[in-house]
Design a protein around this motif. Structure first.
Motif, short mmCIF file in Angstrom:
data_model
loop_
_atom_site.label_atom_id
_atom_site.label_comp_id
_atom_site.label_asym_id
_atom_site.label_seq_id
_atom_site.Cartn_x
_atom_site.Cartn_y
_atom_site.Cartn_z
N GLU A 226 0.80 -1.22 0.00
CA GLU A 226 0.00 0.00 0.00
C GLU A 226 0.84 1.28 0.00
O GLU A 226 0.29 2.38 0.05
CB GLU A 226 -0.95 0.00 1.22
CG GLU A 226 -1.88 -1.20 1.27
CD GLU A 226 -2.71 -1.37 0.00
OE1 GLU A 226 -2.95 -0.37 -0.71
OE2 GLU A 226 -3.13 -2.51 -0.28
N ARG A 227 2.15 1.16 -0.08
CA ARG A 227 2.98 2.35 -0.22
C ARG A 227 2.81 2.94 -1.62
O ARG A 227 2.44 2.25 -2.56
CB ARG A 227 4.45 2.00 0.01
CG ARG A 227 4.78 1.58 1.42
CD ARG A 227 6.21 1.09 1.53
NE ARG A 227 7.18 2.11 1.14
CZ ARG A 227 8.49 1.85 0.98
NH1 ARG A 227 8.96 0.62 1.15
NH2 ARG A 227 9.31 2.82 0.63
N ASP A 228 3.09 4.25 -1.78
CA ASP A 228 2.99 4.83 -3.11
C ASP A 228 4.13 4.27 -3.97
O ASP A 228 5.19 3.87 -3.48
CB ASP A 228 3.02 6.35 -3.05
CG ASP A 228 4.35 6.90 -2.55
OD1 ASP A 228 5.29 7.00 -3.36
OD2 ASP A 228 4.45 7.20 -1.34
N ARG A 229 3.90 4.27 -5.27
CA ARG A 229 4.82 3.61 -6.19
C ARG A 229 6.21 4.23 -6.17
O ARG A 229 7.22 3.51 -6.25
CB ARG A 229 4.26 3.64 -7.61
CG ARG A 229 3.07 2.73 -7.82
CD ARG A 229 2.70 2.64 -9.28
NE ARG A 229 2.39 3.96 -9.84
CZ ARG A 229 2.36 4.23 -11.13
NH1 ARG A 229 2.65 3.31 -12.01
NH2 ARG A 229 2.04 5.44 -11.57
N GLU A 230 6.30 5.54 -6.08
CA GLU A 230 7.62 6.18 -6.06
C GLU A 230 8.42 5.75 -4.85
O GLU A 230 9.63 5.50 -4.94
CB GLU A 230 7.46 7.69 -6.08
CG GLU A 230 8.80 8.42 -6.11
CD GLU A 230 8.65 9.93 -6.20
OE1 GLU A 230 9.68 10.63 -6.17
OE2 GLU A 230 7.49 10.41 -6.29
N SER A 231 7.75 5.62 -3.74
CA SER A 231 8.43 5.24 -2.50
C SER A 231 8.98 3.83 -2.56
O SER A 231 10.17 3.60 -2.30
CB SER A 231 7.46 5.39 -1.32
OG SER A 231 8.06 4.94 -0.12
#
Length: 310
Positions: A226-231
């Motif tokens: 569920e982290r954002d893709r960039e992260s």
């Protein structure tokens, strides 16, 4: 008797295999998919300038004669080639070429998301973001959790959907300046939290270059889903640089992709399930296993059952 109106939800390997078999039997199914392209996880991402990443299925292989015949035909038509020193096939110039070949001559509606389906008298009504569609028979080839959500409140007729467990895969697509190390043979073995690392140019039919794809293992993917893709892409980039022994400062491109339902953990154990009246079928790779051949087998089995009853 008039040919039944058949709608197949999902234009991945299972949906394409089902539609192709139905077409050969003289039927005219319509495939509906929310994506911009066919093939599902047999996918290629393009990026400028001239980059191409096989960010879904790594390759295709066959244990059975039926799917091997398909792969051999694809090779004969120049759509696939053998990856050197293996029995695996890859698409030319990318894995997405396979889905495009399978989709030839089929009626496909892309960019159309199914919001729900319901039984209305003797037909099925599909509610989409483009309006309503009606069918006499529906074939669902989406991941089991998505099928379960769409089938509400009819899911109690298919209780086995509750038993299907699927796992995600987080993917990194990365490019580097200059030459990167050739991919040694052990890069396709598990190492750290990356279970798969590949330099795209190692595959036949690709241009030379320093484009890489990495897949995180199931444990890491679940923990970071569920982290954002960039992260998560930046963390995967660090793991990739450590793995291939290259300075992170030479990175010129890094994008993550989230495959939420990448593989089945607990398969159904049979090729498909269906409502008692055989007006709706549900299937996909998750019925039998994690590979493209499992999806193809499920799709063909559903088509065979439909052809028998018509």
């Amino acid at each position: 008797m008039a040919s039944p109106r058949i709608i197949i939800i999902g234009a991945g390997m299972s949906g394409l295999a089902c539609a192709d078999a139905l077409k050969d039997a003289g039927l005219t199914p319509t495939l509906v998919d929310k994506g911009r392209g066919v093939g599902g996880r047999i996918a290629t991402r393009r990026a400028e300038p001239g980059r191409r990443f096989d960010h879904g299925a790594r390759h295709l292989s066959a244990d059975g004669i039926g799917f091997r015949t398909v792969l051999d035909k694809l090779k004969e038509d120049g759509v696939t080639a053998h990856w050197p020193d293996s029995n695996n096939y890859v698409g030319i110039p990318g894995m997405s070429a396979i889905g495009k070949w399978l989709a030839r001559d089929l009626d496909i509606r892309l960019g159309t998301e199914i919001k729900g389906i319901e039984r209305a008298n003797s037909e099925w009504v599909l509610h989409t973001d483009q309006g309503q569609m009606a069918a006499d028979l529906v074939v669902m080839t989406v991941p089991a959790p998505q099928a379960k959500a769409l089938l509400l409140p009819d899911q109690e007729a298919l209780p086995d959907l509750d038993d299907i467990r699927m796992a995600p895969t987080l993917t990194l697509m990365a490019s580097f300046e200059g030459m990167t190390p050739s991919d040694p043979s052990d890069l396709d073995q598990p190492g750290g939290s990356l279970e798969w690392v590949c330099r795209e140019a190692s595959k036949p039919g690709r241009e030379s270059g320093s484009d890489w794809v990495a897949h995180a293992d199931t444990e890491w993917s679940m923990a970071n889903l569920e982290r954002d893709r960039e992260s998560f892409a930046q963390d995967m980039l660090e793991m990739l640089c450590d793995r291939i022994g290259i300075d992170r400062g030479s990175n010129t491109y890094a994008v993550g992709h989230r495959w939420r339902y990448a593989r089945v953990v607990e398969p159904l154990g049979r090729p498909f399930m269906a409502l008692p009246d055989r007006s709706l079928f549900v299937g996909g790779d998750w019925c039998l296993g994690p590979h493209a051949e499992h999806a193809w087998t499920s799709g063909r089995a559903m088509a065979g059952e439909i052809i028998k009853q018509i």
